[in-house]
Design a protein around this motif. Structure first.
Motif, PDB file in Angstrom:
ATOM      1  N   ASP A   1      -1.074  -5.285   2.862  1.00 42.43           N
ATOM      2  CA  ASP A   1      -0.140  -5.026   3.959  1.00 42.43           C
ATOM      3  C   ASP A   1       1.145  -5.834   3.886  1.00 42.43           C
ATOM      4  O   ASP A   1       1.970  -5.787   4.793  1.00 42.43           O
ATOM      5  CB  ASP A   1      -0.833  -5.302   5.302  1.00 42.43           C
ATOM      6  N   LYS A   2       1.326  -6.599   2.805  1.00 44.91           N
ATOM      7  CA  LYS A   2       2.587  -7.341   2.633  1.00 44.91           C
ATOM      8  C   LYS A   2       3.712  -6.351   2.394  1.00 44.91           C
ATOM      9  O   LYS A   2       3.525  -5.295   1.779  1.00 44.91           O
ATOM     10  CB  LYS A   2       2.473  -8.252   1.421  1.00 44.91           C
ATOM     11  N   ARG A   3       4.920  -6.717   2.848  1.00 44.03           N
ATOM     12  CA  ARG A   3       6.063  -5.879   2.514  1.00 44.03           C
ATOM     13  C   ARG A   3       6.511  -6.205   1.096  1.00 44.03           C
ATOM     14  O   ARG A   3       6.422  -7.354   0.668  1.00 44.03           O
ATOM     15  CB  ARG A   3       7.195  -6.142   3.511  1.00 44.03           C
ATOM     16  N   ALA A   4       6.989  -5.191   0.385  1.00 44.25           N
ATOM     17  CA  ALA A   4       7.315  -5.369  -1.025  1.00 44.25           C
ATOM     18  C   ALA A   4       8.323  -6.495  -1.245  1.00 44.25           C
ATOM     19  O   ALA A   4       8.248  -7.211  -2.239  1.00 44.25           O
ATOM     20  CB  ALA A   4       7.854  -4.062  -1.606  1.00 44.25           C
ATOM     21  N   ASP A   5       9.256  -6.684  -0.286  1.00 41.36           N
ATOM     22  CA  ASP A   5      10.273  -7.718  -0.521  1.00 41.36           C
ATOM     23  C   ASP A   5       9.750  -9.131  -0.303  1.00 41.36           C
ATOM     24  O   ASP A   5      10.483 -10.096  -0.469  1.00 41.36           O
ATOM     25  CB  ASP A   5      11.537  -7.450   0.312  1.00 41.36           C
ATOM     26  N   GLU A   6       8.467  -9.251   0.087  1.00 36.97           N
ATOM     27  CA  GLU A   6       7.893 -10.584   0.220  1.00 36.97           C
ATOM     28  C   GLU A   6       7.222 -11.050  -1.072  1.00 36.97           C
ATOM     29  O   GLU A   6       6.775 -12.189  -1.161  1.00 36.97           O
ATOM     30  CB  GLU A   6       6.837 -10.593   1.330  1.00 36.97           C
ATOM     31  N   LEU A   7       7.100 -10.163  -2.060  1.00 38.78           N
ATOM     32  CA  LEU A   7       6.359 -10.506  -3.269  1.00 38.78           C
ATOM     33  C   LEU A   7       7.246 -11.196  -4.292  1.00 38.78           C
ATOM     34  O   LEU A   7       8.466 -11.090  -4.267  1.00 38.78           O
ATOM     35  CB  LEU A   7       5.781  -9.234  -3.909  1.00 38.78           C
TER      36      LEU A   7
ATOM     37  N   MET B   1       0.824  -1.203   0.000  1.00 42.70           N
ATOM     38  CA  MET B   1       0.000   0.000   0.000  1.00 42.70           C
ATOM     39  C   MET B   1       0.862   1.258   0.000  1.00 42.70           C
ATOM     40  O   MET B   1       0.611   2.192  -0.763  1.00 42.70           O
ATOM     41  CB  MET B   1      -0.910  -0.017   1.236  1.00 42.70           C
ATOM     42  N   GLU B   2       1.901   1.269   0.840  1.00 46.61           N
ATOM     43  CA  GLU B   2       2.773   2.449   0.895  1.00 46.61           C
ATOM     44  C   GLU B   2       3.469   2.674  -0.441  1.00 46.61           C
ATOM     45  O   GLU B   2       3.634   3.809  -0.894  1.00 46.61           O
ATOM     46  CB  GLU B   2       3.823   2.285   2.000  1.00 46.61           C
ATOM     47  N   ASN B   3       3.875   1.575  -1.080  1.00 47.92           N
ATOM     48  CA  ASN B   3       4.516   1.707  -2.381  1.00 47.92           C
ATOM     49  C   ASN B   3       3.565   2.290  -3.413  1.00 47.92           C
ATOM     50  O   ASN B   3       3.945   3.152  -4.200  1.00 47.92           O
ATOM     51  CB  ASN B   3       5.051   0.351  -2.854  1.00 47.92           C
ATOM     52  N   VAL B   4       2.329   1.797  -3.409  1.00 49.25           N
ATOM     53  CA  VAL B   4       1.354   2.330  -4.373  1.00 49.25           C
ATOM     54  C   VAL B   4       1.097   3.804  -4.072  1.00 49.25           C
ATOM     55  O   VAL B   4       1.154   4.661  -4.962  1.00 49.25           O
ATOM     56  CB  VAL B   4       0.050   1.518  -4.330  1.00 49.25           C
ATOM     57  N   LEU B   5       0.874   4.103  -2.794  1.00 46.15           N
ATOM     58  CA  LEU B   5       0.564   5.491  -2.432  1.00 46.15           C
ATOM     59  C   LEU B   5       1.731   6.439  -2.715  1.00 46.15           C
ATOM     60  O   LEU B   5       1.531   7.636  -2.914  1.00 46.15           O
ATOM     61  CB  LEU B   5       0.169   5.576  -0.953  1.00 46.15           C
ATOM     62  N   SER B   6       2.961   5.891  -2.740  1.00 42.44           N
ATOM     63  CA  SER B   6       4.104   6.772  -3.007  1.00 42.44           C
ATOM     64  C   SER B   6       3.979   7.413  -4.394  1.00 42.44           C
ATOM     65  O   SER B   6       4.609   8.435  -4.665  1.00 42.44           O
ATOM     66  CB  SER B   6       5.421   6.015  -2.860  1.00 42.44           C
ATOM     67  N   GLY B   7       3.154   6.839  -5.263  1.00 41.89           N
ATOM     68  CA  GLY B   7       2.881   7.475  -6.551  1.00 41.89           C
ATOM     69  C   GLY B   7       2.177   8.808  -6.410  1.00 41.89           C
ATOM     70  O   GLY B   7       2.147   9.609  -7.357  1.00 41.89           O
TER      71      GLY B   7
END
Lengths: 271, 276
Positions: free
Chosen positions: B140-146, B97-103
């Motif tokens: 809510d997953k952290r990006a490095d878990e994907l 979510m934070e990564n998407v919102l950083s846009g």
């Protein structure tokens, strides 16, 4: 490498004749120097005292055991002071070190030519002066007590934290920063989204590690009057109260083990 | 929409990445930019949003000259250009979510972004996009878990939540398996069509470019050597872009080639062994 011909055999040695001579001469010189130095030191040593050492150790151990357990209610307060010096000193160091680290890191510095050298100078000067020397200076400036200890620990730690942190900043992945820049984010946003998440584990590890070191360093600050357990330790040694000394040493060891345990926990939790 | 005029880039090392590039990309067009490594593909799209400052020429976007913008206006302009990266470039330790919102960073103030207090409309948008790319269960997953494919989807969502008019896509499939590569390319093209976005995709996989782009531009040593339809990419054109190679090499030809080379090796090896 030496290859020689013996009949129709090719013989190989690691060293040729000249190298063998040099090596032999080197060992000979080394031995002569060692023997000479040993004689010099031996002449200035009172061997009587050295041969006496095991007896002395035994005697000291005898006087240290058992520790004066009753003395403990006099040392828990300075022990608590010691932990506080370490903790507050580390916090002070973090507050000063974080901006210095960002100024010193080549990829985040506002100016390589004008500001960065000052940050590097601050780091070097903080690191090159031992905390006990900082404490001596500060006791002269702000007077004896906890406050001098806190500042001494703080000033000594600034360089350590800033150096490790700026190295961590320089090692970040620039692509993540680029991606945040591409969204149209401002400088501070790039910092908080692109850089801070990347250095957070290193930051936590460095801070806790330094706190751990500071607990050990602050145990001796009392020797120069900057508060903490060192004062009691010094006093006990002066009055030859070895059973008190052993109690203080036990207390210090327990505290250090406790701090190592905490720092290991924190590092595990954050990384 | 996007027009490059005599775009030139010379790095501080003296290396010339782009000699003089003229290019126009209309609204709604998906354009693939192909070429060998070092041809200047990455430099070209980074010049457009000035992640790399161009050293000459002009870039017109949305009827403004990007090369002349002051830093404040540049940040505003970047909001209109979504960028998707090779190896995803997500902030690894932040959540999906934070990564998407950083846009949305270009639209919200510092403190709002610092405290993660994004406007509800942005959060609605983020949920909508995550649903569209099929990751609404991983908020809510952290990006490095994907996985790789999932990360690139998050990268796509981050670019699209900017509400861009142009997508700059840098080797989106370089670290993905063939199937995921196609899915990612399909997703990018679909989303570009849905929103009628101009889209410049750097890609070194020629079959993928043929499959998904409406137009292909070939770059060689910082110069455009082909500009046309994917169908027009014949052997001569590929040779022009990449240099001499047998573009029709197939299974049998490969087998034959292998035998040939092993024969050669045996022949040359024998006399060498005797001389020792």
């Amino acid at each position: 490498m030496a290859v020689s011909q013996q009949g129709n055999l090719k013989v190989w040695h690691r060293f040729d004749r000249k190298q063998q001579w040099i090596s032999w001469a080197g060992w000979l010189t080394g031995t002569i120097i060692f023997v000479y130095c040993f004689q010099l030191i031996s002449e200035k040593t009172f061997w009587m005292f050295v041969w006496d050492a095991p007896t002395q150790v035994g005697d000291l151990a005898y006087r240290m055991i058992p520790p004066t357990w009753g003395y403990f209610d006099k040392i828990w307060k300075p022990l608590w002071d010691t932990i506080n010096i370490a903790t507050l000193g580390t916090l002070l160091a973090i507050i000063i070190a974080v901006p210095i680290a960002f100024i010193a890191a080549a990829n985040t510095t506002p100016s390589t030519k004008f500001v960065r050298p000052f940050a590097l100078l601050a780091i070097v000067s903080s690191r090159s002066i031992n905390s006990i020397i900082w404490a001596l200076l500060l006791v002269a400036i702000v007077g004896p007590g906890l406050f001098a200890g806190i500042i001494a620990i703080g000033l000594r730690s600034v360089g350590f934290i800033a150096k490790l942190l700026y190295e961590a900043i320089e090692e970040i992945d620039p692509k993540q920063v680029e991606a945040i820049q591409a969204t149209g984010a401002g400088r501070l946003q790039v910092l908080t989204y692109g850089i801070v998440p990347q250095i957070l584990p290193a930051f936590a590890g460095i801070s806790v590690y330094r706190w751990d070191i500071n607990i050990r360093e602050s145990t001796v600050l009392g020797l120069v009057g900057a508060g903490g357990i060192g004062l009691q330790l010094n006093a006990s040694i002066m009055e030859l109260a070895w059973s008190k000394v052993s109690l203080i040493l036990i207390a210090i060891i327990i505290t250090v083990i406790f701090s190592e345990w905490i720092s290991a926990k924190v590092r595990h939790a954050i990384i | 929409m996007l027009r490059l005029e005599a775009l030139h880039k010379r790095y501080a090392t003296g290396e010339v990445a782009l000699t003089s590039v003229d290019l126009e990309v209309p609204k709604g067009q998906v354009m693939a930019l192909i070429g060998p490594s070092g041809a200047g593909k990455s430099t070209l799209i980074r010049c457009v949003n000035r992640l790399v400052p161009p050293s000459g020429g002009r870039i017109f976007f949305d009827s403004q000259d990007v090369t002349r913008l002051g830093s404040r206006k540049l940040l505003k302009m970047r909001r209109k250009m979504g960028m998707i990266f090779q190896e995803f470039a997500l902030v690894e330790r932040l959540s999906v979510m934070e990564n998407v919102l950083s846009g949305r960073l270009g639209y919200v103030g510092f403190w709002r972004s610092f405290l993660r207090k994004y406007p509800q409309s942005d959060i609605d948008d983020a949920f909508r996009l995550l649903k569209r790319i099929g990751l609404d269960h991983m908020v809510d997953k952290r990006a490095d878990e994907l996985s790789g494919g999932q990360r690139q989807r998050v990268g796509i969502a981050r670019a699209l939540i900017q509400d861009p008019q142009l997508l700059l896509v840098d080797e989106p499939t370089a670290s993905l398996d063939p199937k995921t590569s196609r899915q990612i390319m399909r997703l990018i093209c679909e989303l570009a069509h849905e929103r009628n976005l101009a889209c410049v995709i750097n890609i070194h996989d020629v079959p993928l470019a043929r499959m998904f782009a409406q137009r292909v531009v070939g770059l060689r040593l910082g110069e455009i050597v082909y500009d046309g339809t994917p169908e027009g990419l014949n052997d001569d054109v590929l040779t022009e872009i990449y240099g001499e190679e047998d573009w029709h090499i197939n299974k049998y030809a490969r087998k034959a080639a292998r035998q040939e080379s092993s024969c050669e090796k045996e022949e040359t090896a024998k006399p060498a062994a005797m001389s020792v």
